[in-house]
Design a protein around this motif. Structure first.
Motif, PDB file in Angstrom:
ATOM      1  N   THR A  25       0.814  -1.218   0.000  1.00  0.00           N
ATOM      2  CA  THR A  25       0.000   0.000   0.000  1.00  0.00           C
ATOM      3  C   THR A  25       0.845   1.264   0.000  1.00  0.00           C
ATOM      4  O   THR A  25       0.291   2.369  -0.009  1.00  0.00           O
ATOM      5  CB  THR A  25      -0.930   0.027   1.221  1.00  0.00           C
ATOM      6  N   ARG A  88       2.312   6.762  -1.385  1.00  0.00           N
ATOM      7  CA  ARG A  88       1.148   5.901  -1.270  1.00  0.00           C
ATOM      8  C   ARG A  88       0.943   5.083  -2.535  1.00  0.00           C
ATOM      9  O   ARG A  88       1.316   5.503  -3.636  1.00  0.00           O
ATOM     10  CB  ARG A  88      -0.105   6.723  -0.958  1.00  0.00           C
ATOM     11  N   SER A  90      -2.185   1.917  -3.940  1.00  0.00           N
ATOM     12  CA  SER A  90      -3.582   1.580  -3.695  1.00  0.00           C
ATOM     13  C   SER A  90      -3.729   0.979  -2.296  1.00  0.00           C
ATOM     14  O   SER A  90      -2.872   0.210  -1.849  1.00  0.00           O
ATOM     15  CB  SER A  90      -4.085   0.580  -4.733  1.00  0.00           C
ATOM     16  N   THR A  91      -4.796   1.321  -1.616  1.00  0.00           N
ATOM     17  CA  THR A  91      -5.052   0.735  -0.311  1.00  0.00           C
ATOM     18  C   THR A  91      -5.409  -0.739  -0.460  1.00  0.00           C
ATOM     19  O   THR A  91      -5.723  -1.229  -1.568  1.00  0.00           O
ATOM     20  CB  THR A  91      -6.206   1.449   0.402  1.00  0.00           C
ATOM     21  N   GLY A 121      -4.874   1.356   7.277  1.00  0.00           N
ATOM     22  CA  GLY A 121      -5.825   0.871   6.284  1.00  0.00           C
ATOM     23  C   GLY A 121      -7.153   0.399   6.836  1.00  0.00           C
ATOM     24  O   GLY A 121      -8.080   0.124   6.058  1.00  0.00           O
TER      25      GLY A 121
END
Length: 283
Positions: A25, A88, A90-91, A121
């Motif tokens: 992530t 960052r 993608s979560t 998250g």
């Protein structure tokens, strides 16, 4: 003195369907001098914030949650000296959505401990959070649990007991599915309830997700704890961390150990394929 290797490994009967995927992530930046004793101030490291999906016929689990959608807000909640440049990706939620994941399969998130970079998250995951009682108490009261308290609000917290006895040198454990495929072992030291999660694959491969017993693989290969000044800032019991690190070093030849923040340690674990990629591969 490093403990002698344990042989044979405990018996495990992972189902043929068991799979493990990494969900990176993002990363944040620090220097090796802060990561392990003897590290260089000139050696820039990118610390991983990675969730791991363990798929099991009895129900899936995430190990840690990585960066969340509001990671910049979470970092702003930290003391200024703990903030670091970050990137960052993608979560975990976004990656699961892209894969067309069925969230009814997800039993929840097992957190190795509640520090911010393991729980951020949770802000976009509406699932239970699994922790032992020691970590529940730490997360509720300690200053290092501020981000955890923010992102876990409204989540179901499911405490579990270490009822299955010693495991691979660690004093207590919980066999999640009862088949030896996912075993949570109490480590302590870094936080009171921090854990190591061992996963046995049907291929015979074993993984040990060791949280923050060491931040980088250098701690394992060179038998090095964090520098003394970082131990004082981050570890509730440096001696307990030392003991856990020794236990892990004894397992290096039989278990692939993954410090939570070492990017390269995750390399053997595949990424979760997106729906589009899977469809393209089948044409």
């Amino acid at each position: 003195m490093t403990a002698a290797p344990l042989d044979p490994l405990p018996v495990a009967h992972p189902p043929a369907e068991l799979e493990v995927y990494r969900l990176p992530t993002g990363t944040y930046e620090t220097r090796a001098v802060f990561a392990f004793s003897g590290g260089s101030v000139f050696d820039k490291r990118h610390f991983a914030a990675t969730a791991v999906l363990v798929r099991h016929p009895k129900g899936d689990l995430l190990i840690d949650a990585g960066f969340g959608a509001a990671v910049d807000e979470h970092i702003a909640m930290l003391p200024r000296f703990e903030r670091a440049p970050f990137e960052r990706a993608s979560t975990a939620r976004e990656q699961l959505d892209a894969a067309g994941y069925d969230f009814s399969r997800l039993l929840g998130v097992i957190v190795t401990h509640v520090h911010w970079d393991h729980v951020s998250g949770l802000d976009s995951l509406d699932v239970p959070v699994w922790m032992n009682a020691d970590e529940v108490g730490y997360g509720a009261d300690d200053s290092h649990g501020a981000v955890y308290r923010a992102v876990s609000a409204g989540h179901e917290i499911r405490p579990y007991e270490m009822k299955d006895g010693p495991y691979l040198g660690f004093p207590a454990s919980w066999d999640v599915h009862g088949d030896g495929s996912v075993v949570v072992a109490h480590a302590g030291g870094h936080t009171p309830g921090s854990v190591v999660v061992f996963v046995a694959l049907p291929t015979g491969q074993r993984y040990g997700f060791i949280g923050d017993l060491t931040w980088q693989c250098d701690g394992l290969t060179h038998n090095k704890q964090r520098p003394w000044f970082m131990r004082g800032l981050t570890d509730v019991d440096p001696g307990g961390v030392r003991a856990g690190l020794e236990r892990c070093i004894a397992l290096r030849d039989v278990v692939h150990l993954i410090p939570a923040h070492d990017v390269s340690a995750y390399d053997p674990i595949p990424l979760l394929p997106a729906v589009e990629a899977s469809a393209g591969a089948s044409r």
